[in-house]
Design a protein around this motif. Structure first.
Motif, mmCIF file in Angstrom:
data_model
loop_
_atom_site.group_PDB
_atom_site.id
_atom_site.type_symbol
_atom_site.label_atom_id
_atom_site.label_comp_id
_atom_site.label_asym_id
_atom_site.label_seq_id
_atom_site.Cartn_x
_atom_site.Cartn_y
_atom_site.Cartn_z
ATOM 1 N N CYS A 176 -8.238 6.353 0.281
ATOM 2 C CA CYS A 176 -7.564 7.404 1.062
ATOM 3 C C CYS A 176 -8.527 8.146 1.983
ATOM 4 C CB CYS A 176 -6.856 8.378 0.129
ATOM 5 S SG CYS A 176 -5.501 7.609 -0.760
ATOM 6 N N ARG A 204 2.728 14.468 4.455
ATOM 7 C CA ARG A 204 3.645 13.518 3.802
ATOM 8 C C ARG A 204 4.268 14.120 2.556
ATOM 9 N NH1 ARG A 204 4.071 8.931 6.034
ATOM 10 N NH2 ARG A 204 2.838 9.048 7.888
ATOM 11 N N HIS A 209 0.843 -1.192 0.000
ATOM 12 C CA HIS A 209 0.000 0.000 0.000
ATOM 13 C C HIS A 209 0.880 1.245 0.000
ATOM 14 C CE1 HIS A 209 -0.649 -0.818 4.636
ATOM 15 N NE2 HIS A 209 0.508 -1.214 4.225
ATOM 16 N N TYR A 237 -8.963 8.166 4.980
ATOM 17 C CA TYR A 237 -8.306 8.718 6.171
ATOM 18 C C TYR A 237 -8.043 10.223 5.997
ATOM 19 C CZ TYR A 237 -4.907 9.062 9.974
ATOM 20 O OH TYR A 237 -4.242 9.419 11.119
ATOM 21 N N CYS A 238 -7.536 10.599 4.829
ATOM 22 C CA CYS A 238 -7.219 12.015 4.596
ATOM 23 C C CYS A 238 -8.457 12.828 4.264
ATOM 24 C CB CYS A 238 -6.196 12.149 3.466
ATOM 25 S SG CYS A 238 -4.548 11.738 4.039
ATOM 26 N N CYS A 241 -0.036 5.350 0.900
ATOM 27 C CA CYS A 241 0.892 5.145 1.986
ATOM 28 C C CYS A 241 0.360 3.985 2.840
ATOM 29 C CB CYS A 241 0.995 6.423 2.821
ATOM 30 S SG CYS A 241 -0.562 6.897 3.615
ATOM 31 N N TYR A 242 0.579 4.007 4.144
ATOM 32 C CA TYR A 242 0.105 2.869 4.947
ATOM 33 C C TYR A 242 -1.319 3.054 5.462
ATOM 34 C CZ TYR A 242 1.743 5.925 8.669
ATOM 35 O OH TYR A 242 1.943 7.003 9.483
ATOM 36 N N HIS A 243 -1.951 4.184 5.179
ATOM 37 C CA HIS A 243 -3.349 4.344 5.616
ATOM 38 C C HIS A 243 -4.328 3.474 4.827
ATOM 39 C CE1 HIS A 243 -2.367 7.318 8.504
ATOM 40 N NE2 HIS A 243 -2.037 8.249 7.645
ATOM 41 N N ARG A 259 -6.006 0.332 2.951
ATOM 42 C CA ARG A 259 -5.837 -1.101 3.176
ATOM 43 C C ARG A 259 -4.828 -1.637 2.152
ATOM 44 N NH1 ARG A 259 -8.662 -5.915 1.937
ATOM 45 N NH2 ARG A 259 -8.680 -7.233 3.796
ATOM 46 N N SER A 315 -4.167 17.561 6.234
ATOM 47 C CA SER A 315 -4.216 16.096 6.399
ATOM 48 C C SER A 315 -2.823 15.509 6.192
ATOM 49 C CB SER A 315 -5.175 15.493 5.371
ATOM 50 O OG SER A 315 -4.597 15.607 4.084
ATOM 51 N N ASP A 316 -2.722 14.207 6.331
ATOM 52 C CA ASP A 316 -1.442 13.539 6.072
ATOM 53 C C ASP A 316 -1.011 13.716 4.622
ATOM 54 O OD1 ASP A 316 -0.912 12.714 8.557
ATOM 55 O OD2 ASP A 316 -0.804 10.574 8.111
#
Ligand code: SF4
Ligand code: SF4
Length: 465
Positions: A83, A103, A39, A85-86, A41-43, A45, A98-99
């Motif tokens: 994504c 990042r 994946h 999460y963001c 990034c790692y957020h 799955r 956000s990340d």
């Protein structure tokens, strides 16, 4: 420029491509070679790397057809669902960063912004930030871990079956159904073979390389990587490794020798060790079965005796960390006092555990939550007396403790708490039976909590094979 200011600047630059563009999708990758998944990034799955894609070339370890389609969406201004999460953070009131912004703002990412934006969406990209786990070989069976990451957990589950919580904790069938059964430590693994074909090509482009596990220090690939780097110096590279600090002595000595050589020769920019530990003494050993607390400390000191080394502890905050919280922080301050002269060499992070939920801090009773609050107040006092002292705490660390408290005290549905406490009782009753441990002898101060969990367990039914 602060992290925040850099992220704000990155936001404006990313928006010149699209409002969903994120450099981490191109330049950062986690490779789970044990299960053949990736994946970025790692957020999001992780997804499976099709074997037929790596047969065409090892760069498919990162550049899967699936991932390229997510990049295309980003270039076109569509938000990849993975994504979330963001997007959740960005859609909250207050125009939060956000990340995606943080990042992309990192030096290893932003430096390549123009190259990435001018590439076709389906181009193969060499990552700058690579995290890899080669092997699930591990001599530990931490309570919150699983057969996917630890060969010792796998052996136990094969011998005794899953744990009889209400849902059947660490049920092998679930891992099979989700394609998460790892290659065994001694099995031929085409993903690891592919990695080694790809390594010389990507190595000069890397800025950060992280090795996780299993336990990386019992995996021969780790020694091969370190040896490669010694013979191919890369002064812009940061290497990091996550260890349980209790591998066989021979492996640990080899590791220390390699790190000394890397640092003495200035072969890399930096080396960073992460070590997981969630409490002190016997309680720490109970949480992470296999841990030898004394050996952990001895190895830690051997590592810190090497000039220039740094370490970050990962305290995965779970309900069994509560009684040892203050002694843990005292232990950290002692280490800082001894080793952080002129420079901070000891840091730590406090992620809180969500899964399995019966080990989360939220199952605790109000008395335990109060005791944690008292410890945070004590840490704040130290901060107020000596703000940012090398042998004290930083404001960021105090904020982290407060976030942990916030999570611990957040309102939870009654039924969930009751079921989690019942599962706590089911799990540790079986744990003591299988592993010859004794919860109440190790955590005598939690007797009342244990009794409460036992009482809750009477209203729930355990899963049966
Ligand atoms: S948008 Fe967020 S979740 Fe997606 S790759 Fe970037 S940082 Fe990760
Ligand atoms: S040391 Fe790491 S891989 Fe091993 S059981 Fe613990 S969490 Fe899992």
């Amino acid at each position: 420029m602060s992290h925040y200011e850099k992220a704000l600047k990155a936001k404006a630059e990313l928006n010149t491509v699209s409002p969903s563009f994120c450099l981490a999708k191109w330049l950062q990758v986690s490779l789970h070679l044990t299960t053949g998944r990736t994946h970025s990034c790692y957020h999001p799955r992780s997804h499976k790397i099709p074997l037929k894609e790596i047969e065409r070339g090892p760069s498919a370890l990162h550049n899967t057809e699936y991932k390229k389609k997510q990049r295309k969406k980003m270039l076109e201004g569509t938000r990849p669902v993975e994504c979330l999460y963001c997007w959740t953070v960005e859609d909250m009131p207050g125009d939060l960063l956000s990340d995606r912004h943080y990042r992309s703002a990192e030096d290893w990412a932003m430096a390549d912004m123009d190259i990435i934006r001018s590439m076709p969406w389906d181009a193969d990209v060499k990552p700058r930030y690579l995290e890899v786990n080669f092997n699930q070989a591990c001599q530990f069976k931490c309570t919150y871990c699983s057969p996917q990451f630890s060969s010792s957990w796998m052996a136990e589950i094969k011998q005794y079956g899953f744990y009889p919580t209400t849902f059947g904790y660490n049920r092998l069938e679930w891992f099979k159904k989700n394609d998460l059964i790892p290659y065994g430590p001694d099995e031929k693994n085409p993903y690891v073979e592919s990695f080694w074909k790809w390594w010389p090509e990507i190595y000069p482009h890397l800025r950060i390389f992280r090795m996780t596990g299993g336990e990386p220090l019992i995996d021969p690939n780790t020694a091969l990587v370190l040896d490669y780097v010694i013979h191919h110096p890369h002064p812009k590279l940061t290497i990091s490794l996550t260890s349980n600090l209790c591998p066989p002595d021979k492996n640990f000595q080899q590791f220390l020798t390699a790190v000394s050589e890397l640092l003495q020769k200035n072969a890399i920019e930096n080396f960073f060790l992460y070590a997981s530990i969630d409490s002190v003494g016997k309680q720490a050993e109970y949480i992470r079965s296999g841990l030898d607390y004394q050996k952990f400390n001895e190895n830690l000191e051997r590592y810190l005796e090497i000039p220039g080394t740094e370490i970050s502890f990962i305290l995965t905050f779970n309900c069994l960390s509560a009684p040892g919280f203050r002694p843990y922080l005292e232990w950290l301050l002692n280490l800082r006092n001894k080793y952080s002269k002129g420079k901070q060499r000891i840091s730590f992070d406090t992620p809180f555990l969500h899964h399995p939920s019966f080990l989360s801090l939220q199952v605790l009773t109000p008395e335990w939550k109060k005791s944690m609050q008292e410890t945070v107040a004590w840490a704040e006092e130290i901060y107020r007396d000596r703000p940012e002292a090398l042998d004290g705490f930083t404001s960021m660390e105090i904020d982290k403790f407060k976030r942990v408290l916030q999570w611990t005290c957040a309102p939870v549905v009654d039924f969930d708490i009751q079921m989690n406490r019942a599962n706590f009782f089911f799990f540790f009753t079986e744990h003591d039976r299988r592993r010859g441990t004794n919860f109440l002898k190790t955590f005598p101060e939690m007797k009342e909590f244990w009794n409460q969990c036992e009482q809750e367990s009477r209203s729930f039914k355990q899963a049966t094979v």
